[in-house]
Structure formats: structure tokens, C-alpha cells
Design a protein around this motif. Structure first.
Motif, mmCIF file in Angstrom:
data_model
loop_
_atom_site.group_PDB
_atom_site.id
_atom_site.type_symbol
_atom_site.label_atom_id
_atom_site.label_comp_id
_atom_site.label_asym_id
_atom_site.label_seq_id
_atom_site.Cartn_x
_atom_site.Cartn_y
_atom_site.Cartn_z
ATOM 1 N N PHE A 28 0.868 -1.193 0.047
ATOM 2 C CA PHE A 28 0.232 0.009 0.070
ATOM 3 C C PHE A 28 0.622 1.178 0.059
ATOM 4 N N PHE A 29 0.495 2.335 -0.767
ATOM 5 C CA PHE A 29 1.346 3.337 -1.288
ATOM 6 C C PHE A 29 0.467 4.863 -1.112
ATOM 7 N N SER A 30 1.300 5.775 -0.300
ATOM 8 C CA SER A 30 0.472 6.661 -0.345
ATOM 9 C C SER A 30 0.596 7.717 -1.483
ATOM 10 N N LYS A 31 1.553 7.479 -2.489
ATOM 11 C CA LYS A 31 1.508 8.067 -3.834
ATOM 12 C C LYS A 31 1.745 7.081 -4.901
ATOM 13 N N LEU A 32 0.960 7.474 -5.980
ATOM 14 C CA LEU A 32 0.837 6.742 -7.003
ATOM 15 C C LEU A 32 2.094 6.315 -7.558
ATOM 16 N N LEU A 33 3.044 7.200 -7.525
ATOM 17 C CA LEU A 33 4.276 6.678 -8.183
ATOM 18 C C LEU A 33 4.911 5.727 -7.609
ATOM 19 N N LEU A 34 4.936 5.766 -6.144
ATOM 20 C CA LEU A 34 5.350 4.648 -5.343
ATOM 21 C C LEU A 34 4.596 3.207 -5.805
ATOM 22 N N ALA A 35 3.432 3.396 -5.849
ATOM 23 C CA ALA A 35 2.871 2.112 -6.246
ATOM 24 C C ALA A 35 3.261 1.602 -7.531
ATOM 25 N N GLU A 36 3.444 2.286 -8.502
ATOM 26 C CA GLU A 36 3.788 2.150 -10.010
ATOM 27 C C GLU A 36 5.428 1.511 -9.836
ATOM 28 N N LYS A 37 6.199 1.933 -9.076
ATOM 29 C CA LYS A 37 7.403 1.627 -8.880
ATOM 30 C C LYS A 37 7.620 -0.055 -8.340
ATOM 31 N N ALA A 38 6.711 -0.292 -7.264
ATOM 32 C CA ALA A 38 6.546 -1.416 -6.791
ATOM 33 C C ALA A 38 6.073 -2.571 -7.898
ATOM 34 N N LEU A 39 5.202 -2.195 -8.472
ATOM 35 C CA LEU A 39 4.707 -3.077 -9.763
ATOM 36 C C LEU A 39 6.043 -3.288 -10.488
ATOM 37 N N ASN A 40 6.733 -2.186 -10.963
ATOM 38 C CA ASN A 40 7.888 -2.666 -11.863
ATOM 39 C C ASN A 40 9.000 -3.338 -11.224
ATOM 40 N N GLU A 41 9.272 -3.211 -9.893
ATOM 41 C CA GLU A 41 10.222 -3.947 -9.309
ATOM 42 C C GLU A 41 9.727 -5.318 -9.135
ATOM 43 N N SER A 42 8.548 -5.652 -8.962
ATOM 44 C CA SER A 42 7.724 -6.936 -8.804
ATOM 45 C C SER A 42 7.869 -7.881 -9.809
ATOM 46 N N LYS A 43 7.892 -7.053 -11.177
ATOM 47 C CA LYS A 43 7.568 -7.955 -12.329
ATOM 48 C C LYS A 43 9.194 -8.751 -12.822
ATOM 49 N N ASN A 44 10.076 -8.324 -12.033
ATOM 50 C CA ASN A 44 11.435 -8.931 -12.005
ATOM 51 C C ASN A 44 11.673 -10.281 -11.142
ATOM 52 N N LEU A 45 10.625 -10.572 -10.231
ATOM 53 C CA LEU A 45 10.621 -11.610 -9.235
ATOM 54 C C LEU A 45 10.338 -12.738 -9.969
ATOM 55 N N ILE A 46 10.843 -13.861 -9.316
ATOM 56 C CA ILE A 46 10.566 -15.348 -9.969
ATOM 57 C C ILE A 46 8.954 -15.494 -9.468
ATOM 58 N N GLY A 47 8.365 -15.941 -10.507
ATOM 59 C CA GLY A 47 6.739 -16.038 -10.528
ATOM 60 C C GLY A 47 6.259 -15.013 -11.203
ATOM 61 N N PHE A 48 6.377 -13.536 -10.807
ATOM 62 C CA PHE A 48 5.688 -12.649 -11.188
ATOM 63 C C PHE A 48 6.428 -12.335 -12.533
ATOM 64 N N SER A 49 7.602 -12.483 -12.828
ATOM 65 C CA SER A 49 8.175 -12.297 -14.204
ATOM 66 C C SER A 49 7.511 -13.168 -15.127
ATOM 67 N N GLU A 50 6.684 -14.405 -14.820
ATOM 68 C CA GLU A 50 6.162 -15.055 -15.929
ATOM 69 C C GLU A 50 4.752 -14.486 -16.304
ATOM 70 N N LEU A 51 4.232 -13.590 -15.415
ATOM 71 C CA LEU A 51 2.971 -12.692 -15.616
ATOM 72 C C LEU A 51 3.115 -11.766 -16.567
ATOM 73 N N ASN A 52 2.143 -11.314 -17.475
ATOM 74 C CA ASN A 52 2.051 -10.502 -18.552
ATOM 75 C C ASN A 52 1.626 -9.041 -17.896
#
Length: 154
Positions: A28-52
């Protein structure tokens, strides 16, 4: 005053024939930019990297958005902590429905909201033990190690 809180979410569907989708709260994030950053960082993790890319989204909640907590509301967030009223009940032997019904700036507000949510028919059916309050630290990414999937091959 409508204070947005942004929840970063990953969606995973094991099989398109199944009616359910699993959701992973990435924080959970207080700013939209922080939430977007979390999504981008998560896309590189095992399991999440397999999702579109369509498997990631940001849900906007509004702090103290429940008429049953009173009229004179304080929206101040202290020490980056808020309180979420959560639900979590089994749909069947494989899937659980879970999420947050509301986010609140104080524990007192969350408790008042919880008392009201307890009157809902869905929780009379599934049981009040499937409702609770969690302390949430804002701007802290969850699921920092990714995930693996393990299923029976029956």
C-alpha cells in the motif's frame, strides 16, 4: 476529504477454465508513483516475471471511507501506519476470497467500521472469524522474494 491510498496488486490465474483469480497484494502506498515503482520491481521477481503486464494493477482505496466511523474524521497518518479491515474466507478447497474492505487512519476508526461490517450477511454465513484488522505500513513493498507454484498433477 478523500485521501487516496494505492494498493499495488498482481493477479494470477492458474487455469483459464477456473472461475477464480488469485491476488497478491504488493503493498500500500501514499503516492501513485511509489505504487507504480513497486509493480515494476515486482515484475522482475520469480513467479511474477512469468505474468504479463495485464496481470498487474493499482487499486485506489480512500482513507476512512466508511460513514459508520463518525462525522468529525482525522485523516492524519501517524508513523506511516494505517489500519485495514480485511476479510478472508474459503470459496472452496482450492480458493480463498480475501482483501481489504476499508483502510483507516486510526485503530479506533477501523474498529468502528469492523463492527458495522460484522452485520453484513456474508459474514453471518461464513463467520465473523473471517474478518479482522491489520496494521499496514505504507510505502513498504511486499512480496520481495517472488513465489513458485506447486500443484498436484491429478
Amino acid at each position: 476529504m478523500r485521501t487516496p491510498i494505492y494498493e499495488a496488486v498482481a493477479h494470477y490465474k492458474r487455469n483459464n477454465d477456473l472461475p477464480y483469480t488469485e491476488y497478491f497484494c504488493l503493498g500500500f502506498f501514499s503516492k501513485l508513483l511509489l505504487a507504480e515503482k513497486a509493480l515494476n520491481e515486482s515484475k522482475n521477481l520469480i513467479g511474477f516475471s512469468e505474468l504479463n503486464d495485464d496481470s498487474f494493477s493499482i487499486k485506489t482505496h480512500y482513507l476512512n471511507d466508511c460513514a459508520h466511523i463518525g462525522e468529525d474524521i482525522n485523516y492524519e497518518i501517524v508513523n506511516n501506519k494505517i489500519y485495514g479491515v480485511w476479510y478472508d474466507y474459503d470459496l472452496d478447497t482450492n480458493y480463498t476470497s480475501s482483501g481489504y474492505m476499508g483502510l483507516f487512519s486510526t485503530l479506533e476508526y477501523a474498529e468502528k467500521a469492523l463492527d458495522w461490517y460484522k452485520t453484513w450477511d456474508i459474514f453471518k454465513i461464513h463467520g465473523l472469524e473471517y474478518l479482522g484488522i491489520a496494521t499496514i505500513t505504507l510505502n513498504l513493498r511486499g512480496w520481495t522474494e517472488g513465489f513458485i507454484t506447486v500443484y498436484d498433477q491429478n
